[in-house]
Motif scaffolding. Structure first.
Motif, PDB file in Angstrom:
ATOM      1  N   GLU A   1       8.170  -8.636   7.374  1.00 23.78           N
ATOM      2  CA  GLU A   1       7.968  -7.185   7.483  1.00 23.78           C
ATOM      3  C   GLU A   1       9.275  -6.450   7.766  1.00 23.78           C
ATOM      4  O   GLU A   1       9.443  -5.307   7.349  1.00 23.78           O
TER       5      GLU A   1
ATOM      6  N   LYS B   1      10.856  -5.949   4.439  1.00 22.69           N
ATOM      7  CA  LYS B   1      10.136  -4.901   3.716  1.00 22.69           C
ATOM      8  C   LYS B   1      10.518  -3.526   4.251  1.00 22.69           C
ATOM      9  O   LYS B   1      10.705  -2.578   3.486  1.00 22.69           O
TER      10      LYS B   1
ATOM     11  N   ARG C   1      12.323  -0.044   2.394  1.00 27.05           N
ATOM     12  CA  ARG C   1      11.313   1.004   2.264  1.00 27.05           C
ATOM     13  C   ARG C   1      11.804   2.238   1.513  1.00 27.05           C
ATOM     14  O   ARG C   1      11.020   2.947   0.897  1.00 27.05           O
TER      15      ARG C   1
ATOM     16  N   SER D   1       8.604  -2.859  -4.227  1.00 28.45           N
ATOM     17  CA  SER D   1       7.468  -3.367  -5.004  1.00 28.45           C
ATOM     18  C   SER D   1       7.804  -4.708  -5.645  1.00 28.45           C
ATOM     19  O   SER D   1       6.950  -5.594  -5.727  1.00 28.45           O
TER      20      SER D   1
ATOM     21  N   GLU E   1       7.531  -7.340  -2.898  1.00 27.45           N
ATOM     22  CA  GLU E   1       6.134  -7.637  -2.607  1.00 27.45           C
ATOM     23  C   GLU E   1       5.502  -8.477  -3.722  1.00 27.45           C
ATOM     24  O   GLU E   1       4.710  -9.380  -3.461  1.00 27.45           O
ATOM     25  N   GLU E   2       5.870  -8.182  -4.955  1.00 29.50           N
ATOM     26  CA  GLU E   2       5.364  -8.968  -6.087  1.00 29.50           C
ATOM     27  C   GLU E   2       5.850 -10.415  -5.995  1.00 29.50           C
ATOM     28  O   GLU E   2       5.073 -11.359  -6.196  1.00 29.50           O
TER      29      GLU E   2
END
Length: 156
Positions: free
Chosen positions: A66, A69, A73, A80, A83-84
């Motif tokens: 996290e 991530k 941001r 994205s 995350e993929e």
């Protein structure tokens, strides 16, 4: 950008392959590869530094996914894509687990009773041979093993 990094050429092969994949010559100039390698290394160091800062603000010593991530941001395309890639990695790990479980189950399923009996007999023979070898000296053990292997070959 972050502070100056040592010239490590961590990603030289990958950068060279990517350049070729995007239309460059098969063997690009070493200066080009080195420049892009430094840029990639500096970018990764910056992302890791930001993620480390996020973890420290949360009073943690360990980085979590996290945190990375959160550091991405502000760039929705990179976020994205990250995350993929994370989701794809989870699918691959689960598929490997299922494949290993299915492989072990199929091995158990295809063993017949005759195989089980043969395996048990071989284990008993090995135990008997171990008992007989324990009385032999250490120098005799290689000879005993050779004799054992030749008797097995002759019996076949």
């Amino acid at each position: 950008m972050s502070r100056r990094l040592k010239k490590t050429n961590l990603f030289a092969k990958d950068v060279s392959s990517l350049l070729y994949a995007y239309g460059d010559v098969p063997h690009p100039l070493s200066e080009t590869v080195q420049c892009l390698d430094e840029l990639v290394s500096a970018y990764l160091v910056d992302i890791c530094t930001i993620a480390h800062g996020v973890a420290q603000n949360s009073s943690r010593n360990k980085l979590k996914l996290e945190d990375f991530k959160f550091s991405l941001r502000k760039d929705p395309v990179k976020l994205s894509r990250a995350e993929e890639l994370i989701a794809t990695n989870k699918l691959i790990i689960e598929a490997k687990k299922q494949f290993n479980e299915n492989d072990q189950q199929s091995l158990k399923r295809f063993r017949t009773e005759e195989d089980d009996e043969r395996i048990e007999e071989e284990e008993e023979e090995e135990e008997d041979n171990d008992d007989h070898e324990s009385s032999a000296t250490k120098t005799d053990r290689p000879l005993a093993k050779k004799q054992k292997s030749t008797t097995q070959k002759n019996s076949k």
